[in-house]
Motif scaffolding. Structure first.
Motif, PDB file in Angstrom:
ATOM      1  N   THR A  68       0.841  -1.190   0.000  1.00 43.16           N
ATOM      2  CA  THR A  68       0.000   0.000   0.000  1.00 43.16           C
ATOM      3  C   THR A  68       0.881   1.247   0.000  1.00 43.16           C
ATOM      4  O   THR A  68       1.755   1.397   0.856  1.00 43.16           O
ATOM      5  CB  THR A  68      -0.935   0.016   1.222  1.00 43.16           C
ATOM      6  N   PHE A  69       0.649   2.115  -0.960  1.00 38.47           N
ATOM      7  CA  PHE A  69       1.426   3.346  -1.106  1.00 38.47           C
ATOM      8  C   PHE A  69       0.579   4.547  -0.681  1.00 38.47           C
ATOM      9  O   PHE A  69      -0.638   4.568  -0.862  1.00 38.47           O
ATOM     10  CB  PHE A  69       1.878   3.536  -2.561  1.00 38.47           C
ATOM     11  N   ASP A  70       1.269   5.546  -0.132  1.00 42.58           N
ATOM     12  CA  ASP A  70       0.599   6.799   0.207  1.00 42.58           C
ATOM     13  C   ASP A  70       0.388   7.625  -1.059  1.00 42.58           C
ATOM     14  O   ASP A  70       1.258   7.690  -1.932  1.00 42.58           O
ATOM     15  CB  ASP A  70       1.432   7.622   1.196  1.00 42.58           C
ATOM     16  N   ILE A  71      -0.765   8.259  -1.145  1.00 39.10           N
ATOM     17  CA  ILE A  71      -1.060   9.175  -2.246  1.00 39.10           C
ATOM     18  C   ILE A  71      -1.101  10.584  -1.668  1.00 39.10           C
ATOM     19  O   ILE A  71      -1.983  10.904  -0.866  1.00 39.10           O
ATOM     20  CB  ILE A  71      -2.415   8.863  -2.903  1.00 39.10           C
ATOM     21  N   GLU A  99      -3.320  12.387   3.345  1.00 39.53           N
ATOM     22  CA  GLU A  99      -2.898  11.456   2.293  1.00 39.53           C
ATOM     23  C   GLU A  99      -3.909  10.340   2.087  1.00 39.53           C
ATOM     24  O   GLU A  99      -4.606   9.917   3.015  1.00 39.53           O
ATOM     25  CB  GLU A  99      -1.538  10.842   2.651  1.00 39.53           C
ATOM     26  N   GLY A 100      -3.988   9.861   0.841  1.00 40.39           N
ATOM     27  CA  GLY A 100      -4.809   8.708   0.525  1.00 40.39           C
ATOM     28  C   GLY A 100      -3.972   7.438   0.470  1.00 40.39           C
ATOM     29  O   GLY A 100      -2.763   7.459   0.711  1.00 40.39           O
ATOM     30  N   LYS A 101      -4.602   6.317   0.158  1.00 39.89           N
ATOM     31  CA  LYS A 101      -3.914   5.023   0.079  1.00 39.89           C
ATOM     32  C   LYS A 101      -4.285   4.325  -1.219  1.00 39.89           C
ATOM     33  O   LYS A 101      -5.434   4.370  -1.667  1.00 39.89           O
ATOM     34  CB  LYS A 101      -4.306   4.118   1.265  1.00 39.89           C
ATOM     35  N   ARG A 102      -3.263   3.681  -1.818  1.00 34.33           N
ATOM     36  CA  ARG A 102      -3.528   2.905  -3.029  1.00 34.33           C
ATOM     37  C   ARG A 102      -2.670   1.654  -3.023  1.00 34.33           C
ATOM     38  O   ARG A 102      -1.463   1.718  -2.765  1.00 34.33           O
ATOM     39  CB  ARG A 102      -3.240   3.720  -4.280  1.00 34.33           C
ATOM     40  N   LYS A 103      -3.287   0.518  -3.301  1.00 32.30           N
ATOM     41  CA  LYS A 103      -2.572  -0.759  -3.291  1.00 32.30           C
ATOM     42  C   LYS A 103      -1.982  -1.024  -4.673  1.00 32.30           C
ATOM     43  O   LYS A 103      -2.633  -0.810  -5.695  1.00 32.30           O
ATOM     44  CB  LYS A 103      -3.504  -1.895  -2.897  1.00 32.30           C
ATOM     45  N   LYS A 104      -0.717  -1.493  -4.672  1.00 26.91           N
ATOM     46  CA  LYS A 104      -0.038  -1.818  -5.923  1.00 26.91           C
ATOM     47  C   LYS A 104       0.570  -3.216  -5.840  1.00 26.91           C
ATOM     48  O   LYS A 104       0.858  -3.721  -4.753  1.00 26.91           O
ATOM     49  CB  LYS A 104       1.062  -0.790  -6.223  1.00 26.91           C
ATOM     50  N   GLN A 105       0.781  -3.811  -7.020  1.00 24.65           N
ATOM     51  CA  GLN A 105       1.364  -5.148  -7.128  1.00 24.65           C
ATOM     52  C   GLN A 105       2.754  -5.051  -7.746  1.00 24.65           C
ATOM     53  O   GLN A 105       2.959  -4.333  -8.725  1.00 24.65           O
ATOM     54  CB  GLN A 105       0.480  -6.042  -8.000  1.00 24.65           C
ATOM     55  N   GLN A 139       9.371  -2.615  -9.673  1.00 23.97           N
ATOM     56  CA  GLN A 139       8.338  -1.788 -10.277  1.00 23.97           C
ATOM     57  C   GLN A 139       6.983  -2.230  -9.734  1.00 23.97           C
ATOM     58  O   GLN A 139       6.717  -3.425  -9.583  1.00 23.97           O
ATOM     59  CB  GLN A 139       8.370  -1.907 -11.801  1.00 23.97           C
ATOM     60  N   TRP A 140       6.132  -1.248  -9.436  1.00 25.70           N
ATOM     61  CA  TRP A 140       4.841  -1.521  -8.801  1.00 25.70           C
ATOM     62  C   TRP A 140       3.716  -0.996  -9.676  1.00 25.70           C
ATOM     63  O   TRP A 140       3.720   0.158 -10.091  1.00 25.70           O
ATOM     64  CB  TRP A 140       4.772  -0.874  -7.423  1.00 25.70           C
ATOM     65  N   LYS A 141       2.742  -1.855  -9.930  1.00 26.28           N
ATOM     66  CA  LYS A 141       1.600  -1.524 -10.779  1.00 26.28           C
ATOM     67  C   LYS A 141       0.346  -1.387  -9.913  1.00 26.28           C
ATOM     68  O   LYS A 141       0.069  -2.242  -9.076  1.00 26.28           O
ATOM     69  CB  LYS A 141       1.389  -2.627 -11.814  1.00 26.28           C
ATOM     70  N   PRO A 142      -0.420  -0.287 -10.087  1.00 22.67           N
ATOM     71  CA  PRO A 142      -1.659  -0.133  -9.320  1.00 22.67           C
ATOM     72  C   PRO A 142      -2.630  -1.278  -9.593  1.00 22.67           C
ATOM     73  O   PRO A 142      -2.742  -1.769 -10.712  1.00 22.67           O
ATOM     74  CB  PRO A 142      -2.223   1.198  -9.819  1.00 22.67           C
ATOM     75  N   ILE A 143      -3.321  -1.706  -8.541  1.00 25.80           N
ATOM     76  CA  ILE A 143      -4.343  -2.741  -8.676  1.00 25.80           C
ATOM     77  C   ILE A 143      -5.689  -2.053  -8.859  1.00 25.80           C
ATOM     78  O   ILE A 143      -6.199  -1.424  -7.933  1.00 25.80           O
ATOM     79  CB  ILE A 143      -4.374  -3.648  -7.435  1.00 25.80           C
ATOM     80  N   GLY A 144      -6.238  -2.130 -10.022  1.00 30.46           N
ATOM     81  CA  GLY A 144      -7.516  -1.481 -10.283  1.00 30.46           C
ATOM     82  C   GLY A 144      -7.359   0.015 -10.503  1.00 30.46           C
ATOM     83  O   GLY A 144      -6.270   0.577 -10.459  1.00 30.46           O
TER      84      GLY A 144
END
Length: 664
Positions: free
Chosen positions: A52-55, A205-211, A217-222
């Motif tokens: 999970t990355f901070d936005i 800040e928001g949160k976004r999960k990446k794979q 390298q991390w790709k956003p999920i959805g």
């Protein structure tokens, strides 16, 4: 033989027992991993693949007192492509129209995009960069391109968003506007208004999960975020960009003329304490000037003769002198122990009154007046200075305020010469803003107000917090004393050391200052030139201080010739170009009308996205955000506020339609 067989059998039993124990241990470990530590290991495995990355939230806008943008957050988007997320059928069907759309949008050949996308697919590249730094409206168009319209999982579209902080007025007031930065350890560096009011501006800040896909390298999920970021509040400052522009260029011109090391100017509204302009310019090795440090707030130094106002007020309040008190300046040279106080005029001024000594800025007169009346009780003089608020900081929200220094009898740096030297501004230290606050208090008949940089914190629909006038000291001196020194400061300009800035259009009251900028027998003498005062002198609206460090002595170094002309330029342009009588009502009416109009059009635009709003009179940067959120393309001509728009208000508009704005 029987014994040998028995030994072999015992060994087999031992090995079997060890294997059994080992099996039990393995089984126990498996049970422990599965049921006791399983959650921990599953979490670790998950973290290796998913994270999970901070936005960062969009920071709120920072405005001047009339609605002009000082700092704003502009969203930027990077577009990447996951070449393995797309199935063969969709890839074959949409690769050509996708490349054509990319070519049309970004100007490169269709063959270029066809080649890099096919190469990425054959190389199993899941993180192909297509374009950086897209604006919002351009990003919205790209999202609807063939294949990309299917989203992240099916269409392979990867969107990375970040915000960029921009200053529409450029380098002017850059240090005052400031910044807020956070390092990898989470520690903040806060400078200027951005730093002081960061808790309001920065949002959540928001949160976004990446794979994780490859090579860290991390790709956003959805397409959606787990937690949406919350934008920061807007902050309305007291700065007036028109006055700021006047102050900046007046100071810059004088620094260049006198080849000075650095300088500062502050303009403050007398009654409210609102800071209308603050410019801090330092010289580079190439001889250019830029907003290097906040000298006005952070640099404590010996003030020289501008401190004579504080000395005069203290002596008048203690009633050890009056304005007609006569002092003999002798031959312009007076010795205290092994040190000599000198006047700028060789031969001195003879016997003069205290009022005349102030007008002519006689060092010997002030040294003798204070030494004669306080030498037996120096604490009385120093206590008076401290009680007037000169010993403490102003308690500013902006970080880095310099601490004033007022020597006290009994301190290790108190000498027999300290008292007469303090009288004319040596041995003490004070920042330009602290000096200005005292002068402003005299303009207010003794009421000392705190400098204020912020008017309010707001969102679109309401004010979250308002910052009103704050009084530091209701009476630093009697009104009688204030009236006496007000007349003295008027006479400084009428017939004293600053008679060169006298003007017939309006009155100026103030005091010049010239002091040494360094000490030591082997050092070439350098100077600090200053002028502090207010205008119009009869009914003060603005107070102002100008301080210039280390001008070229061959060109001049006295406060009257280096600093005072800057004050006159600023005062004249404010008084003539922006009529001071209508200043307050004009600011309130314009700010209210512009903000209310902006809110009205913004709300309508959100509700009726096909209707063109009336943006005439609005700041350009505000209009860009408004219209791009409607899906329009914006073309600008000029700078400032909108003077003319190509699409009439009330006209129905289409997505991607271009609107041309002519700015004043």
């Amino acid at each position: 033989m029987a014994i040998k067989e028995k030994n072999i059998l015992n060994r087999l039993y031992f090995i079997a027992a060890c294997m059994f124990i080992f099996a039990i241990a393995v089984l126990a470990k498996l049970v422990n991993i599965q049921f006791v530590e399983g959650d921990m290991y599953r979490k670790k495995a998950q973290e290796r693949v998913f994270k999970t990355f901070d936005i960062p939230a969009n920071r709120g806008n920072l405005y001047d007192s009339k609605g002009n943008l000082l700092a704003t957050s502009v969203p930027k988007y990077d577009i990447r492509f996951d070449a393995l997320a797309v199935n063969d059928k969709d890839f074959r069907a949409h690769i050509k129209p996708l490349c054509e759309a990319l070519s049309k949008e970004f100007g490169k050949p269709v063959s270029y995009y066809d080649k890099i996308i096919r190469t990425a697919r054959s190389n199993r590249n899941r993180y192909l960069l297509l374009r950086r730094n897209l604006g919002y409206s351009q990003y919205m168009r790209v999202k609807k391109f063939p294949l990309f319209e299917f989203g992240a999982n099916r269409g392979g579209l990867i969107v990375e968003q970040r915000t960029v902080r921009e200053h529409p007025i450029g380098k002017i007031a850059e240090r005052t506007v400031g910044y807020e930065r956070r390092d990898e350890q989470g520690y903040y560096t806060r400078v200027g208004l951005e730093g002081a009011y960061g808790p309001f501006l920065r949002g959540k800040e928001g949160k976004r999960k990446k794979q994780k896909i490859a090579k860290n390298q991390w790709k956003p999920i959805g397409d959606a975020n787990e937690v949406e970021p919350q934008d920061g509040y807007d902050v309305v400052s007291t700065i007036d960009v028109n006055i700021q522009d006047i102050a900046h260029h007046a100071l810059l011109a004088q620094l260049e003329t006198f080849e000075a090391e650095h300088g500062t100017v502050v303009v403050m509204e007398t009654k409210t304490g609102e800071i209308k302009a603050i410019s801090n310019l330092g010289r580079t090795n190439a001889g250019k000037y830029y907003e290097k440090l906040n000298y006005a707030v952070g640099e404590s130094h010996e003030p020289g003769s501008t401190f004579k106002l504080m000395t005069m007020v203290a002596a008048l309040e203690d009633r050890v002198i009056d304005s007609s008190y006569v002092v003999d300046t002798e031959n312009g040279r007076v010795k205290f122990y092994d040190r000599i106080v000198k006047d700028s005029k060789w031969g001195g001024y003879g016997k003069i009154s205290a009022a005349k000594a102030f007008e002519l800025s006689s060092n010997t007169a002030f040294a003798k007046m204070i030494n004669e009346n306080y030498k037996d009780n120096p604490r009385k003089f120093v206590d008076r200075l401290i009680n007037m608020g000169l010993g403490e900081t102003l308690g500013l929200a902006i970080k880095g305020e310099g601490k004033p220094k007022i020597p006290y009898p009994g301190d290790k740096d108190w000498y027999g010469t300290t008292l007469p030297w303090m009288a004319h501004g040596y041995g003490v230290a004070i920042t330009p803003l602290q000096t200005l606050v005292f002068y402003n208090a005299i303009a207010n008949d003794g009421e000392m107000v705190k400098p204020r940089f912020i008017k309010e914190v707001k969102t679109w629909d309401k004010t979250r917090e308002r910052f009103d006038k704050e009084i530091l000291n209701p009476t630093i001196c009697s009104k009688e004393t204030a009236k006496i020194v007000q007349e003295m400061m008027k006479n400084v300009v009428k017939r004293g050391t600053a008679d060169n800035i006298r003007t017939d259009n309006f009155g100026i009251a103030g005091k010049t200052g010239t002091c040494w900028g360094n000490y030591g027998k082997d050092k070439e003498r350098e100077y600090i030139s200053s002028f502090a005062g207010y205008f119009p002198s009869d009914k003060p609206i603005y107070s102002c201080i100008v301080v210039v460090h280390k001008p070229n002595k061959k060109k001049g170094y006295y406060g009257s010739e280096v600093a005072a002309p800057v004050f006159k330029t600023i005062a004249t342009k404010i008084y003539n170009d922006i009529p001071v009588i209508d200043e307050v009502s004009y600011a309130v009416v314009e700010s209210k009308s512009v903000v209310n109009s902006y809110e009205k059009y913004y709300q309508n635009a959100q509700k009726y996205k096909t209707i063109m709003p009336n943006v005439t009179g609005m700041p350009a940067m505000d209009v860009i955000s408004l219209l791009e959120n409607m899906g329009l393309k914006v073309e600008l001509k000029g700078s400032g506020r909108v003077k003319k728009q190509s699409i009439e208000p009330g006209t129905k508009v289409k997505i991607n339609q271009t609107v041309r704005l002519e700015l004043s």
